[in-house]
Design an enzyme around this catalytic site. Sequence first.
Site, PDB file in Angstrom:
ATOM      1  N   SER A  47       0.834  -1.213   0.000  1.00  0.00           N
ATOM      2  CA  SER A  47       0.000   0.000   0.000  1.00  0.00           C
ATOM      3  C   SER A  47       0.861   1.252   0.000  1.00  0.00           C
ATOM      4  O   SER A  47       2.093   1.180   0.081  1.00  0.00           O
ATOM      5  CB  SER A  47      -0.960   0.002   1.202  1.00  0.00           C
ATOM      6  OG  SER A  47      -0.294   0.413   2.366  1.00  0.00           O
ATOM      7  N   SER A 179      11.534  10.135   7.474  1.00  0.00           N
ATOM      8  CA  SER A 179      10.457  11.120   7.591  1.00  0.00           C
ATOM      9  C   SER A 179      11.082  12.449   8.004  1.00  0.00           C
ATOM     10  O   SER A 179      12.195  12.477   8.550  1.00  0.00           O
ATOM     11  CB  SER A 179       9.467  10.659   8.677  1.00  0.00           C
ATOM     12  OG  SER A 179       8.667  11.730   9.129  1.00  0.00           O
ATOM     13  N   TYR A 192       7.342   7.150  17.171  1.00  0.00           N
ATOM     14  CA  TYR A 192       7.561   7.261  15.718  1.00  0.00           C
ATOM     15  C   TYR A 192       8.784   8.127  15.440  1.00  0.00           C
ATOM     16  O   TYR A 192       9.686   7.751  14.682  1.00  0.00           O
ATOM     17  CB  TYR A 192       6.306   7.838  15.063  1.00  0.00           C
ATOM     18  CG  TYR A 192       6.385   7.955  13.554  1.00  0.00           C
ATOM     19  CD1 TYR A 192       6.213   6.833  12.746  1.00  0.00           C
ATOM     20  CD2 TYR A 192       6.619   9.179  12.942  1.00  0.00           C
ATOM     21  CE1 TYR A 192       6.280   6.931  11.362  1.00  0.00           C
ATOM     22  CE2 TYR A 192       6.682   9.289  11.557  1.00  0.00           C
ATOM     23  CZ  TYR A 192       6.504   8.164  10.771  1.00  0.00           C
ATOM     24  OH  TYR A 192       6.573   8.274   9.396  1.00  0.00           O
ATOM     25  N   LYS A 196      12.406   7.068  13.751  1.00  0.00           N
ATOM     26  CA  LYS A 196      12.922   7.687  12.520  1.00  0.00           C
ATOM     27  C   LYS A 196      14.257   8.393  12.770  1.00  0.00           C
ATOM     28  O   LYS A 196      15.113   8.407  11.890  1.00  0.00           O
ATOM     29  CB  LYS A 196      11.887   8.654  11.936  1.00  0.00           C
ATOM     30  CG  LYS A 196      10.603   7.967  11.452  1.00  0.00           C
ATOM     31  CD  LYS A 196      10.865   6.967  10.329  1.00  0.00           C
ATOM     32  CE  LYS A 196       9.574   6.391   9.753  1.00  0.00           C
ATOM     33  NZ  LYS A 196       9.806   5.418   8.660  1.00  0.00           N
ATOM     34  N   THR A 227      -1.875   8.360   3.011  1.00  0.00           N
ATOM     35  CA  THR A 227      -1.841   6.903   2.777  1.00  0.00           C
ATOM     36  C   THR A 227      -2.639   6.251   3.900  1.00  0.00           C
ATOM     37  O   THR A 227      -3.284   6.937   4.684  1.00  0.00           O
ATOM     38  CB  THR A 227      -0.392   6.381   2.830  1.00  0.00           C
ATOM     39  OG1 THR A 227       0.098   6.584   4.166  1.00  0.00           O
ATOM     40  CG2 THR A 227       0.520   7.073   1.828  1.00  0.00           C
TER      41      THR A 227
HETATM   42  N1  LIG Z   1       2.319   8.714   4.831  1.00  0.00           N
HETATM   43  C1  LIG Z   1       3.094   9.687   5.298  1.00  0.00           C
HETATM   44  O1  LIG Z   1       2.651  10.815   5.557  1.00  0.00           O
HETATM   45  C2  LIG Z   1       4.547   9.440   5.471  1.00  0.00           C
HETATM   46  C3  LIG Z   1       5.080   8.162   5.478  1.00  0.00           C
HETATM   47  N2  LIG Z   1       6.417   7.999   5.718  1.00  0.00           N
HETATM   48  C4  LIG Z   1       6.990   6.656   5.764  1.00  0.00           C
HETATM   49  O2  LIG Z   1       6.724   6.001   4.529  1.00  0.00           O
HETATM   50  C5  LIG Z   1       6.732   4.595   4.758  1.00  0.00           C
HETATM   51  C6  LIG Z   1       5.509   3.975   4.081  1.00  0.00           C
HETATM   52  O3  LIG Z   1       4.363   4.452   4.732  1.00  0.00           O
HETATM   53  P1  LIG Z   1       2.955   4.644   4.013  1.00  0.00           P
HETATM   54  O4  LIG Z   1       3.015   4.204   2.616  1.00  0.00           O
HETATM   55  O5  LIG Z   1       2.507   6.016   4.318  1.00  0.00           O
HETATM   56  O6  LIG Z   1       2.064   3.670   4.919  1.00  0.00           O
HETATM   57  P2  LIG Z   1       1.058   2.465   4.568  1.00  0.00           P
HETATM   58  O7  LIG Z   1       0.395   2.157   5.864  1.00  0.00           O
HETATM   59  O8  LIG Z   1       0.236   2.787   3.387  1.00  0.00           O
HETATM   60  O9  LIG Z   1       2.044   1.285   4.189  1.00  0.00           O
HETATM   61  C7  LIG Z   1       2.834   0.676   5.151  1.00  0.00           C
HETATM   62  C8  LIG Z   1       3.365  -0.621   4.574  1.00  0.00           C
HETATM   63  O10 LIG Z   1       4.239  -1.215   5.551  1.00  0.00           O
HETATM   64  C9  LIG Z   1       3.906  -2.592   5.665  1.00  0.00           C
HETATM   65  N3  LIG Z   1       4.172  -3.042   7.026  1.00  0.00           N
HETATM   66  C10 LIG Z   1       3.696  -2.494   8.167  1.00  0.00           C
HETATM   67  N4  LIG Z   1       4.141  -3.196   9.223  1.00  0.00           N
HETATM   68  C11 LIG Z   1       4.920  -4.193   8.729  1.00  0.00           C
HETATM   69  C12 LIG Z   1       5.656  -5.242   9.314  1.00  0.00           C
HETATM   70  N5  LIG Z   1       5.690  -5.448  10.641  1.00  0.00           N
HETATM   71  N6  LIG Z   1       6.331  -6.096   8.508  1.00  0.00           N
HETATM   72  C13 LIG Z   1       6.304  -5.936   7.175  1.00  0.00           C
HETATM   73  N7  LIG Z   1       5.621  -4.961   6.543  1.00  0.00           N
HETATM   74  C14 LIG Z   1       4.930  -4.103   7.317  1.00  0.00           C
HETATM   75  C15 LIG Z   1       2.428  -2.679   5.309  1.00  0.00           C
HETATM   76  O11 LIG Z   1       2.193  -3.955   4.728  1.00  0.00           O
HETATM   77  P3  LIG Z   1       1.203  -5.079   5.330  1.00  0.00           P
HETATM   78  O12 LIG Z   1       0.328  -4.402   6.348  1.00  0.00           O
HETATM   79  O13 LIG Z   1       0.462  -5.595   4.132  1.00  0.00           O
HETATM   80  O14 LIG Z   1       2.157  -6.051   5.890  1.00  0.00           O
HETATM   81  C16 LIG Z   1       2.284  -1.611   4.240  1.00  0.00           C
HETATM   82  O15 LIG Z   1       2.551  -2.151   2.972  1.00  0.00           O
HETATM   83  C17 LIG Z   1       6.781   4.402   6.281  1.00  0.00           C
HETATM   84  O16 LIG Z   1       8.091   4.075   6.661  1.00  0.00           O
HETATM   85  C18 LIG Z   1       6.385   5.753   6.815  1.00  0.00           C
HETATM   86  O17 LIG Z   1       6.927   6.004   8.087  1.00  0.00           O
HETATM   87  C19 LIG Z   1       7.259   9.048   5.914  1.00  0.00           C
HETATM   88  C20 LIG Z   1       6.765  10.317   5.898  1.00  0.00           C
HETATM   89  C21 LIG Z   1       5.403  10.620   5.676  1.00  0.00           C
HETATM   90  C1  LIG Z   2      11.495  27.957  13.005  1.00  0.00           C
HETATM   91  C2  LIG Z   2      10.851  26.747  13.601  1.00  0.00           C
HETATM   92  C3  LIG Z   2      10.267  25.906  12.528  1.00  0.00           C
HETATM   93  C4  LIG Z   2       9.615  24.700  13.114  1.00  0.00           C
HETATM   94  C5  LIG Z   2       9.023  23.918  12.048  1.00  0.00           C
HETATM   95  C6  LIG Z   2       8.394  22.683  12.593  1.00  0.00           C
HETATM   96  C7  LIG Z   2       7.823  21.921  11.448  1.00  0.00           C
HETATM   97  C8  LIG Z   2       7.336  20.577  11.898  1.00  0.00           C
HETATM   98  C9  LIG Z   2       6.867  19.861  10.692  1.00  0.00           C
HETATM   99  C10 LIG Z   2       6.480  18.469  11.037  1.00  0.00           C
HETATM  100  C11 LIG Z   2       6.176  17.737   9.776  1.00  0.00           C
HETATM  101  C12 LIG Z   2       5.945  16.315  10.091  1.00  0.00           C
HETATM  102  C13 LIG Z   2       5.864  15.515   8.835  1.00  0.00           C
HETATM  103  C14 LIG Z   2       5.614  14.097   9.232  1.00  0.00           C
HETATM  104  C15 LIG Z   2       5.671  13.196   8.094  1.00  0.00           C
HETATM  105  C16 LIG Z   2       5.364  11.819   8.587  1.00  0.00           C
HETATM  106  O1  LIG Z   2       6.204  11.018   8.927  1.00  0.00           O
HETATM  107  O2  LIG Z   2       4.063  11.541   8.615  1.00  0.00           O
HETATM  108  C17 LIG Z   2       3.680  10.236   9.012  1.00  0.00           C
HETATM  109  C18 LIG Z   2       2.947  10.316  10.263  1.00  0.00           C
HETATM  110  O3  LIG Z   2       3.472  10.666  11.288  1.00  0.00           O
HETATM  111  C19 LIG Z   2       1.571   9.925  10.174  1.00  0.00           C
HETATM  112  O4  LIG Z   2       1.068   9.756  11.441  1.00  0.00           O
HETATM  113  P1  LIG Z   2       0.126  10.860  12.096  1.00  0.00           P
HETATM  114  O5  LIG Z   2      -0.236  10.283  13.398  1.00  0.00           O
HETATM  115  O6  LIG Z   2       0.904  12.133  12.241  1.00  0.00           O
HETATM  116  O7  LIG Z   2      -1.039  11.044  11.180  1.00  0.00           O
END
Ligand SMILES: NC(=O)C1=CN([C@@H]2O[C@H](COP(=O)(O)OP(=O)(O)OC[C@H]3O[C@@H](n4cnc5c(N)ncnc54)[C@H](OP(=O)(O)O)[C@@H]3O)[C@@H](O)[C@H]2O)C=CC1
Ligand SMILES: CCCCCCCCCCCCCCCC(=O)OCC(=O)COP(=O)(O)O
Length: 239
Positions: A47, A179, A192, A196, A227
């Site tokens: 996904s 992230s 989280y 990271k 996502t």
């Molecule tokens: N969405 C966002 O805003 C952001 C996402 N990221 C990072 O991007 C990456 C992908 O996330 P995203 O696409 O958003 O999330 P999704 O939830 O859409 O996808 C996560 C994927 O990870 C797999 N997964 C979860 N747990 C396990 C496990 N224990 N073993 C193997 N596979 C696993 C799931 O597969 P299944 O459940 O089928 O096993 C799924 O395919 C993550 O590392 C996330 O931290 C970073 C910044 C922002």
């Molecule tokens: C001069 C001071 C500036 C300070 C700027 C602070 C900006 C903080 C930005 C934070 C952005 C976070 C992006 C996170 C991306 C990411 O990993 O998203 C995945 C999640 O965490 C999803 O989980 P959630 O529970 O947040 O929905």
Amino acid sequence: MERLMGGGVLQLLLASAGVLLLYRILVRLRPGAPLKDAVVVITGASSGLGKECARVFHAAGVRLVLCGRDAARLEKVVQELTASSTGSQKTYTPSTVIFDLADTDTVDRAAEEILKCYGQVDVLINNAGISYRGNILDTHISVHRDVMETNYFGPIALTQALLPSMIRRRSGHIVVISSVQGKIAIPYRSSYAASKHATQAYFDCLRAEIDRHGIAVTVISPGYIRTNLSGQRCHRGWL
Ligand SMILES: NC(=O)C1=CN([C@@H]2O[C@H](COP(=O)(O)OP(=O)(O)OC[C@H]3O[C@@H](n4cnc5c(N)ncnc54)[C@H](OP(=O)(O)O)[C@@H]3O)[C@@H](O)[C@H]2O)C=CC1
Ligand SMILES: CCCCCCCCCCCCCCCC(=O)OCC(=O)COP(=O)(O)O
């Protein structure tokens, strides 16, 4: 226009731009070695970002190994990819390897299975991850452990298991999806953000250690992408 750019369309554009950037980085860092026919392993390919990466790399003629915990979800992705092949570019039916990154004992077996698919790995994309929200006072230590298992220990175990084969070939590219929270910690995301930050540090060390073997390491730090991640986070609460 404002309505059009709101919500889904904007998120899709940002996600596509991120994937395109990742693709360009990979092409640029390996000049003379186009991605066509390369073996690319993607964790969390069922996904979100992983699935989108799979779509882009499949269309580019890459030999994919898609990883996840759920065989049926991954098989659906394989079917979607093969159905989308246009014929203008030779494509390969992706292989799948099913394992749970949180169960580090099984990661070595998974790495062997991955290597058996094509005998090598050119690019490993450590993408799978889970999210977490909650205040620190109410967060049981087991939550921190769960998040670290999937987001940190699993990916580093898989990387370490695949590294010797890359070193033998003096070739390979290790990518990790971290992230913005790998660089900046924000409230109510302690597990989280910590996972990271650890990821960022480990892969920065790795880059410095294995550059001499001809292996590249890239840490990608996206902002929010719509996502399933937030919907399936480890704990709910705190908007
Ligand atoms: N969405 C966002 O805003 C952001 C996402 N990221 C990072 O991007 C990456 C992908 O996330 P995203 O696409 O958003 O999330 P999704 O939830 O859409 O996808 C996560 C994927 O990870 C797999 N997964 C979860 N747990 C396990 C496990 N224990 N073993 C193997 N596979 C696993 C799931 O597969 P299944 O459940 O089928 O096993 C799924 O395919 C993550 O590392 C996330 O931290 C970073 C910044 C922002
Ligand atoms: C001069 C001071 C500036 C300070 C700027 C602070 C900006 C903080 C930005 C934070 C952005 C976070 C992006 C996170 C991306 C990411 O990993 O998203 C995945 C999640 O965490 C999803 O989980 P959630 O529970 O947040 O929905």
